[in-house]
Design a protein around this motif. Structure first.
Motif, PDB file in Angstrom:
ATOM      1  N   TYR A 289       0.829  -1.203   0.000  1.00  0.00           N
ATOM      2  CA  TYR A 289       0.000   0.000   0.000  1.00  0.00           C
ATOM      3  C   TYR A 289       0.869   1.261   0.000  1.00  0.00           C
ATOM      4  O   TYR A 289       0.609   2.226  -0.732  1.00  0.00           O
ATOM      5  N   GLY A 290       1.913   1.230   0.825  1.00  0.00           N
ATOM      6  CA  GLY A 290       2.789   2.387   0.892  1.00  0.00           C
ATOM      7  C   GLY A 290       3.532   2.637  -0.407  1.00  0.00           C
ATOM      8  O   GLY A 290       3.725   3.793  -0.815  1.00  0.00           O
ATOM      9  N   LYS A 291       3.928   1.580  -1.088  1.00  0.00           N
ATOM     10  CA  LYS A 291       4.685   1.738  -2.334  1.00  0.00           C
ATOM     11  C   LYS A 291       3.782   2.083  -3.507  1.00  0.00           C
ATOM     12  O   LYS A 291       4.025   3.033  -4.251  1.00  0.00           O
ATOM     13  N   GLU A 292       2.721   1.286  -3.693  1.00  0.00           N
ATOM     14  CA  GLU A 292       1.910   1.408  -4.899  1.00  0.00           C
ATOM     15  C   GLU A 292       0.907   2.570  -4.837  1.00  0.00           C
ATOM     16  O   GLU A 292       0.577   3.158  -5.869  1.00  0.00           O
ATOM     17  N   THR A 293       0.404   2.897  -3.647  1.00  0.00           N
ATOM     18  CA  THR A 293      -0.630   3.931  -3.529  1.00  0.00           C
ATOM     19  C   THR A 293      -0.086   5.256  -2.996  1.00  0.00           C
ATOM     20  O   THR A 293      -0.414   6.325  -3.512  1.00  0.00           O
ATOM     21  N   LEU A 294       0.758   5.181  -1.962  1.00  0.00           N
ATOM     22  CA  LEU A 294       1.247   6.407  -1.346  1.00  0.00           C
ATOM     23  C   LEU A 294       2.547   6.900  -1.966  1.00  0.00           C
ATOM     24  O   LEU A 294       3.005   7.998  -1.640  1.00  0.00           O
ATOM     25  N   GLY A 295       3.166   6.071  -2.813  1.00  0.00           N
ATOM     26  CA  GLY A 295       4.328   6.515  -3.567  1.00  0.00           C
ATOM     27  C   GLY A 295       5.626   6.562  -2.801  1.00  0.00           C
ATOM     28  O   GLY A 295       6.551   7.282  -3.191  1.00  0.00           O
ATOM     29  N   PHE A 296       5.762   5.779  -1.727  1.00  0.00           N
ATOM     30  CA  PHE A 296       7.005   5.765  -0.961  1.00  0.00           C
ATOM     31  C   PHE A 296       7.992   4.765  -1.553  1.00  0.00           C
ATOM     32  O   PHE A 296       7.605   3.713  -2.064  1.00  0.00           O
ATOM     33  N   GLY A 297       9.276   5.068  -1.434  1.00  0.00           N
ATOM     34  CA  GLY A 297      10.308   4.140  -1.853  1.00  0.00           C
ATOM     35  C   GLY A 297      10.490   3.021  -0.847  1.00  0.00           C
ATOM     36  O   GLY A 297      10.020   3.098   0.299  1.00  0.00           O
ATOM     37  N   THR A 298      11.207   1.995  -1.265  1.00  0.00           N
ATOM     38  CA  THR A 298      11.385   0.827  -0.410  1.00  0.00           C
ATOM     39  C   THR A 298      12.119   1.178   0.875  1.00  0.00           C
ATOM     40  O   THR A 298      11.826   0.629   1.944  1.00  0.00           O
ATOM     41  N   SER A 299      13.060   2.109   0.816  1.00  0.00           N
ATOM     42  CA  SER A 299      13.815   2.474   2.019  1.00  0.00           C
ATOM     43  C   SER A 299      12.901   3.089   3.076  1.00  0.00           C
ATOM     44  O   SER A 299      13.037   2.800   4.273  1.00  0.00           O
ATOM     45  N   VAL A 300      11.951   3.930   2.656  1.00  0.00           N
ATOM     46  CA  VAL A 300      11.000   4.519   3.603  1.00  0.00           C
ATOM     47  C   VAL A 300      10.117   3.437   4.213  1.00  0.00           C
ATOM     48  O   VAL A 300       9.850   3.434   5.426  1.00  0.00           O
ATOM     49  N   LEU A 301       9.685   2.511   3.372  1.00  0.00           N
ATOM     50  CA  LEU A 301       8.802   1.446   3.853  1.00  0.00           C
ATOM     51  C   LEU A 301       9.513   0.542   4.850  1.00  0.00           C
ATOM     52  O   LEU A 301       8.954   0.180   5.889  1.00  0.00           O
ATOM     53  N   ILE A 302      10.748   0.170   4.544  1.00  0.00           N
ATOM     54  CA  ILE A 302      11.490  -0.684   5.462  1.00  0.00           C
ATOM     55  C   ILE A 302      11.743   0.057   6.772  1.00  0.00           C
ATOM     56  O   ILE A 302      11.610  -0.510   7.866  1.00  0.00           O
ATOM     57  N   GLY A 303      12.088   1.337   6.677  1.00  0.00           N
ATOM     58  CA  GLY A 303      12.296   2.124   7.882  1.00  0.00           C
ATOM     59  C   GLY A 303      11.039   2.234   8.724  1.00  0.00           C
ATOM     60  O   GLY A 303      11.100   2.186   9.958  1.00  0.00           O
ATOM     61  N   THR A 304       9.876   2.345   8.068  1.00  0.00           N
ATOM     62  CA  THR A 304       8.609   2.444   8.794  1.00  0.00           C
ATOM     63  C   THR A 304       8.270   1.131   9.492  1.00  0.00           C
ATOM     64  O   THR A 304       7.864   1.114  10.660  1.00  0.00           O
ATOM     65  N   ILE A 305       8.451   0.026   8.774  1.00  0.00           N
ATOM     66  CA  ILE A 305       8.202  -1.279   9.390  1.00  0.00           C
ATOM     67  C   ILE A 305       9.170  -1.507  10.542  1.00  0.00           C
ATOM     68  O   ILE A 305       8.815  -2.078  11.583  1.00  0.00           O
ATOM     69  N   LEU A 306      10.402  -1.048  10.382  1.00  0.00           N
ATOM     70  CA  LEU A 306      11.375  -1.157  11.468  1.00  0.00           C
ATOM     71  C   LEU A 306      10.911  -0.362  12.682  1.00  0.00           C
ATOM     72  O   LEU A 306      11.007  -0.830  13.827  1.00  0.00           O
ATOM     73  N   LEU A 307      10.381   0.835  12.448  1.00  0.00           N
ATOM     74  CA  LEU A 307       9.821   1.641  13.533  1.00  0.00           C
ATOM     75  C   LEU A 307       8.688   0.902  14.228  1.00  0.00           C
ATOM     76  O   LEU A 307       8.607   0.864  15.467  1.00  0.00           O
ATOM     77  N   ILE A 308       7.802   0.294  13.438  1.00  0.00           N
ATOM     78  CA  ILE A 308       6.683  -0.455  14.003  1.00  0.00           C
ATOM     79  C   ILE A 308       7.189  -1.585  14.890  1.00  0.00           C
ATOM     80  O   ILE A 308       6.646  -1.846  15.977  1.00  0.00           O
ATOM     81  N   GLN A 309       8.246  -2.280  14.442  1.00  0.00           N
ATOM     82  CA  GLN A 309       8.782  -3.399  15.217  1.00  0.00           C
ATOM     83  C   GLN A 309       9.190  -2.958  16.622  1.00  0.00           C
ATOM     84  O   GLN A 309       8.834  -3.597  17.614  1.00  0.00           O
ATOM     85  N   PHE A 310       9.953  -1.871  16.704  1.00  0.00           N
ATOM     86  CA  PHE A 310      10.455  -1.457  18.012  1.00  0.00           C
ATOM     87  C   PHE A 310       9.358  -0.835  18.866  1.00  0.00           C
ATOM     88  O   PHE A 310       9.364  -0.980  20.097  1.00  0.00           O
ATOM     89  N   VAL A 311       8.402  -0.140  18.253  1.00  0.00           N
ATOM     90  CA  VAL A 311       7.272   0.378  19.015  1.00  0.00           C
ATOM     91  C   VAL A 311       6.410  -0.780  19.523  1.00  0.00           C
ATOM     92  O   VAL A 311       5.898  -0.754  20.653  1.00  0.00           O
ATOM     93  N   ALA A 312       6.240  -1.818  18.681  1.00  0.00           N
ATOM     94  CA  ALA A 312       5.455  -2.990  19.088  1.00  0.00           C
ATOM     95  C   ALA A 312       6.091  -3.708  20.266  1.00  0.00           C
ATOM     96  O   ALA A 312       5.390  -4.318  21.082  1.00  0.00           O
ATOM     97  N   PHE A 313       7.408  -3.653  20.362  1.00  0.00           N
ATOM     98  CA  PHE A 313       8.105  -4.210  21.533  1.00  0.00           C
ATOM     99  C   PHE A 313       7.578  -3.551  22.813  1.00  0.00           C
ATOM    100  O   PHE A 313       7.193  -4.227  23.768  1.00  0.00           O
ATOM    101  N   GLY A 314       7.519  -2.220  22.797  1.00  0.00           N
ATOM    102  CA  GLY A 314       6.972  -1.513  23.956  1.00  0.00           C
ATOM    103  C   GLY A 314       5.480  -1.711  24.108  1.00  0.00           C
ATOM    104  O   GLY A 314       4.966  -1.799  25.230  1.00  0.00           O
ATOM    105  N   GLY A 315       4.759  -1.809  22.974  1.00  0.00           N
ATOM    106  CA  GLY A 315       3.316  -2.020  23.028  1.00  0.00           C
ATOM    107  C   GLY A 315       2.952  -3.338  23.682  1.00  0.00           C
ATOM    108  O   GLY A 315       1.992  -3.408  24.463  1.00  0.00           O
ATOM    109  N   ALA A 316       3.700  -4.382  23.378  1.00  0.00           N
ATOM    110  CA  ALA A 316       3.432  -5.685  23.985  1.00  0.00           C
ATOM    111  C   ALA A 316       3.641  -5.634  25.490  1.00  0.00           C
ATOM    112  O   ALA A 316       2.845  -6.181  26.268  1.00  0.00           O
ATOM    113  N   LEU A 317       4.722  -4.973  25.924  1.00  0.00           N
ATOM    114  CA  LEU A 317       4.980  -4.856  27.365  1.00  0.00           C
ATOM    115  C   LEU A 317       3.917  -3.997  28.044  1.00  0.00           C
ATOM    116  O   LEU A 317       3.479  -4.298  29.156  1.00  0.00           O
ATOM    117  N   LEU A 318       3.484  -2.913  27.355  1.00  0.00           N
ATOM    118  CA  LEU A 318       2.440  -2.041  27.909  1.00  0.00           C
ATOM    119  C   LEU A 318       1.142  -2.797  28.106  1.00  0.00           C
ATOM    120  O   LEU A 318       0.507  -2.721  29.176  1.00  0.00           O
TER     121      LEU A 318
END
Length: 463
Positions: A289-318
Motif C-alpha cells: 500500500y505504501g509503495k503502490e498507492t502512497l508513492g514511498f520508496g522501499t527504504s522509507v517502507l522498510i524504515g517504517t516497518i522497522l519503527l513499528i517493530q520497536f514500538v510494538a516491543f513496547g506495546g506488547a509490554l504495555l
C-alpha cells in the motif's frame, strides 16, 4: 524441618526465557519476508512475467495477469492470493498436527522440526529473480504452512511452562522479544539494502539476500529453545484410533464438535478469526500500500516497518501491564477500536506525506504487539487441559502470516477497482465484526468452563 522452598517458579522462569527465543527466531521470517520484502518483490518479478512496464508512475499499478493453476491473476494481487491459499491449506493441516502434539511427549522436537523445514523452504526465495515467480510461490506457501505447524507446538508449550496468573506476562514478553528480534534483523537488512551500491550489490540481490537471511536467522535461533526447553508427558491426552484419515481429519471434526460444549471459547475463536485476519492483512499489505498507492520508496517502507517493530516491543509490554491490572479481555477489545481508527486514517493518507505515514505507523506499533500477545494468552485460558495442541491448531490456522479471508478480500477489491485505497478500507469490516462478537463473550465463565483458574485481575474487574 518444616518445609522446603518451592523452586518451581524459578524452574518455570528459566524455561520461559528459553521459550522467548522462538519468538525471536520466527519473527524475522514474518517481518523481513511476509511483512516487508516478499510482496513488493513478488509483484515486481510477477510483473516481469506479465509484461508490466518498469516505468509506471508512482501510485499506479499494473493490471496485467499471470496464470496460476489455470487462473488469470493480476500480478499486483498474486502474493495475497498465495497467502490466502496457504491459510486454506493450513486449515486442514494444522488440526492434524495439533492432535499429534497433544499426544506427544516431544513438543519441542515437533516445533524445531517444522521450524527447520519451514526455514529450508524460505531459503528458496533467494532463487526468485527475473521473471521466475513460480519458485517464490512454492517457497512462500510451504514455509507459511510449516511456520504455522511450528507455532502449534510453541503455543502449546506456553501452557506447560506458566500458570494462569503468569500467562499474560509470559505471552507478552515472548511477543515483545519477537518484535525486538525481527527488528534487529530488519535493521541489518535495511542497512544492506540502502547501501547496496556501496558494497557492490544489485538492488534485487540485496532483497534476495535479505529473504535468505530471515531463513538462516529462523533456523539458527530455533536451536536455543530446542536445547533448553524440556519435554513433558501429555496431560489427559485423548487416544485416537482408526485409519490415518480418522486420526487426522476425523480428529478435526471431533474437535469442532467438542467446541460446542465450550461456547465462550468458540465465541472468542470466531472473533479472533475476523479481527486477526484484519491485523494480518494490514501488516502484510502495508508495504504494498505504501509503495503502490502512497508513492514511498522501499527504504522509507522498510524504515517504517522497522519503527513499528520497536514500538510494538513496547506495546506488547504495555498491554502486558494493563492485563496484570485489568485482565486481558478488555485491553484486547479496546485495541480493536483503535485498529478501526487506524484503517480509516490509512485510507485518508495523502501520497508522499511521510510525517502522517509515520504517525499511523506509531499507532499500529502500540496496538499490534498488545492485541496479539494478549489474544494468545487469553485463548490459552479458554482451552481444556491436555487439548492445547488441537485448540491452538485452530487458533494458528488464522494466525499471523496465514490469514486468508482478509487477504482474499483485499486482493479481490483491488482486482475490481484497480486501487489499493478501497481495498484497505474494506478491512474495517473485520475489526468491527470481531469487536461485535467479542463484546458477547463472558470471559470469567469461559475460563471456568474450560477447567482453568480465573486470574485475579480479570476476576476482580469482572466482579
Amino acid at each position: 524441618m518444616t518445609g522446603i522452598a518451592d523452586l518451581a517458579p524459578l524452574e518455570r522462569a528459566k524455561e520461559q526465557k528459553a521459550w522467548y527465543w522462538y519468538d525471536w527466531a520466527n519473527s524475522a521470517y514474518f517481518t523481513t519476508v511476509l511483512s516487508v520484502m516478499f510482496a513488493p518483490y513478488m509483484i515486481e518479478v510477477a510483473g516481469n512475467a506479465a509484461g508490466c512496464p518498469d516505468d509506471l508512475p508512482d501510485g499506479e499499478s499494473c493490471g496485467n495477469t499471470v496464470s496460476l493453476l489455470g487462473l488469470d491473476l493480476a500480478a499486483g494481487s498474486l502474493p495475497f492470493y498465495l497467502t490466502s491459499f496457504a491459510t486454506i491449506l493450513s486449515a486442514f493441516v494444522l488440526p492434524v498436527i495439533g492432535a499429534v502434539v497433544d499426544r506427544s511427549p516431544h513438543k519441542k522436537r515437533h516445533m524445531a522440526a517444522f521450524a527447520w523445514s519451514g526455514a529450508a523452504f524460505a531459503s528458496l526465495l533467494f532463487f526468485m529473480k527475473d521473471d521466475d515467480w513460480q519458485i517464490g510461490a512454492v517457497a512462500v506457501v510451504c514455509s507459511s504452512v510449516l511456520a504455522g505447524c511450528s507455532l502449534v507446538s510453541y503455543s502449546a508449550i506456553l501452557v506447560d511452562i506458566s500458570t494462569e496468573e503468569e500467562r499474560d506476562h509470559v505471552s507478552s514478553r515472548g511477543w515483545a522479544f519477537g518484535y525486538l528480534g525481527g527488528g534487529v534483523l530488519l535493521a541489518i537488512n535495511l542497512g544492506m539494502y540502502l547501501g547496496h551500491e556501496q558494497i557492490g550489490l544489485e538492488e534485487a540481490l540485496a532483497v534476495r539476500l535479505s529473504l535468505l537471511s530471515a531463513a538462516v536467522w529462523w533456523a539458527g535461533f530455533t536451536i536455543i529453545p530446542f536445547v533448553r526447553l524440556r519435554n513433558r508427558p501429555p496431560v489427559d491426552a485423548v487416544e485416537v484410533t482408526g485409519t490415518v484419515l480418522d486420526r487426522s481429519f476425523g480428529q478435526l471434526w471431533r474437535t469442532l464438535k467438542e467446541l460446542r460444549g465450550y461456547p465462550q471459547t468458540l465465541t472468542f475463536l470466531a472473533a479472533y478469526l475476523f479481527f486477526n485476519d484484519g491485523i494480518q492483512t494490514v501488516i502484510y499489505a502495508a508495504s504494498t500500500y505504501g509503495k503502490e498507492t502512497l508513492g514511498f520508496g522501499t527504504s522509507v517502507l522498510i524504515g517504517t516497518i522497522l519503527l513499528i517493530q520497536f514500538v510494538a516491543f513496547g506495546g506488547a509490554l504495555l498491554f502486558g501491564r494493563l492485563a496484570q491490572r485489568y485482565g486481558s479481555y478488555r485491553p484486547i477489545l479496546y485495541g480493536l477500536y483503535v485498529w478501526i481508527a487506524i484503517v480509516v486514517l490509512a485510507f485518508l493518507l495523502p501520497t508522499k506525506n511521510v510525517p502522517l505515514f509515520l504517525l499511523v505507523a506509531l499507532a499500529i506499533g502500540v496496538v499490534l504487539g498488545g492485541t496479539q500477545a494478549l489474544s494468545r494468552s487469553f485463548f490459552s485460558l479458554l482451552i481444556p487441559r491436555g487439548r492445547e495442541g488441537e485448540y491452538f491448531a485452530l487458533y494458528n490456522a488464522c494466525e499471523r502470516g496465514t490469514s486468508w479471508l482478509g487477504t482474499f478480500v483485499f486482493a479481490v477489491v483491488f482486482q475490481l477497482t484497480d486501487s489499493y485505497r478501497p481495498a484497505i478500507l474494506a478491512l474495517i469490516a473485520f475489526f468491527a465484526v470481531g469487536a461485535l462478537i467479542l463484546v458477547r463473550l463472558d470471559a470469567a465463565r469461559g475460563i471456568r468452563e474450560a477447567g482453568n483458574v480465573v486470574p485475579r485481575a480479570l476476576a476482580c474487574h469482572d466482579a
